[in-house]
Design a protein around this motif. Sequence first.
Motif, PDB file in Angstrom:
ATOM      1  N   THR A 119       1.321   9.711  29.357  1.00  0.00           N
ATOM      2  CA  THR A 119       1.860  10.222  30.248  1.00  0.00           C
ATOM      3  C   THR A 119       2.145   9.206  31.506  1.00  0.00           C
ATOM      4  N   ARG A 159      12.394   9.213  34.521  1.00  0.00           N
ATOM      5  CA  ARG A 159      13.064  10.572  33.541  1.00  0.00           C
ATOM      6  C   ARG A 159      13.898   9.577  32.890  1.00  0.00           C
ATOM      7  N   GLU A 194       5.930  12.586  28.940  1.00  0.00           N
ATOM      8  CA  GLU A 194       5.780  13.499  30.107  1.00  0.00           C
ATOM      9  C   GLU A 194       5.576  12.249  31.313  1.00  0.00           C
TER      10      GLU A 194
END
Length: 404
Positions: A123, A136, A148
């Motif tokens: 994450t 992203r 993520e």
Amino acid sequence: MTTSHMNTADADTAAELRAAMVGELRSTGAITSESVAEAVSTVPRHLFAPGEPLEAVYDDGNAVLVKRDPNGTATSYLSAAHIQAVMLEQAEIEPGMRVLEIGSGGYNAALLAELVGAGGKVTSVDIDPDIVARARDCLAAAGYDRVEVMLADAEYGVPVGAPYDRIVVTAGAWDISPAWVEQLSERGRLVVPLRMRGLTRSIAFDRDGESLASHSYRLCAFVPMQGSGAHRERTVLLGDEAALRLDDESRHFDVAAMRKALHSPRLERWSGAAFDLPDELELFLMSAPQAVMLHTSEEFVEQGLLARSAGRGVPALISDGGSFAYRTKRPDEATGGFESGVIAHGPEAEQVAARYVGLLRQWADNHRRRGAARIRYIPKAVGMAVPYQEFAVKRRGVVAIFWS
């Protein structure tokens, strides 16, 4: 699996440059494990720096600027591969681990994904929506959709994914958030570029009850943390010629006396001790209660006002009356290396120089090696532990050092 729109020739060049970068990182000791070498060999770094020349992207010491704020201050970089590799080695990440990255750029998260494998979880969080969107996009282009990426103020961590086996911070932190400690697993490790008295070191902290104990530390530099964990460094100007940089807001300096001392004749004293391992020596010198970082510009170095060491920032001892001393070096013909010494200014130059020379000799006799310091972070709620020497007082805890 990665996706790329590069032509075959450019893709081949990128692969060759990547292999050469891994070789260089191995030769300098930044990479010491096969797992990190394989991760750096696999992840296409150029996909996280679109539009940048391949040679610059794969220069192991080059950090790529990603964003500036409206004032022109850099707020985000793709960090140099050298320090990324060092921090990954400090983290000692294993397959299947859960990892939280604080400060998202994409590339480091992809390296983390390679290290944890399909059974692990990465994450990555950032406070800047532009950086989150960019990370992203880059991760998707490189085939790392399983990472993520979240928009969040890292001061609070990401409780929904806790506990984490590793938390890796990729922005300069002045303090350690309680959330980071709380969200570590029982045997978790926090790797953080921690700023202490004007210095920054990447410290790998292991949980030790409610406090943190260092496993390793390395020299590094990062843009400062944003959000609730931000803290402005204090600068005390000594006219145009020099400045003191520190974190302590309560400390008072006689600026007029220091300026007068600065323009007084210099006093040189030599320690007879070898000068090497400057980052280790710097950390030891800054442990002295009266020490502060002294900086000047290249212009004033060239004018001979201060020695070259001050141009990069150097620990200085300052007396109550404004006299001060700082470290320098000179060639040692007997050894082929350098001898450490002191330059002092002001009416108390002799006394402050003697104290500084004593510190240089103490370090050379007792602590002249890698990893001589043991660094501990003690939350204020836990209380101070002895026999550790208090090094820096933070908002939520104390950084303490023991020298072995």
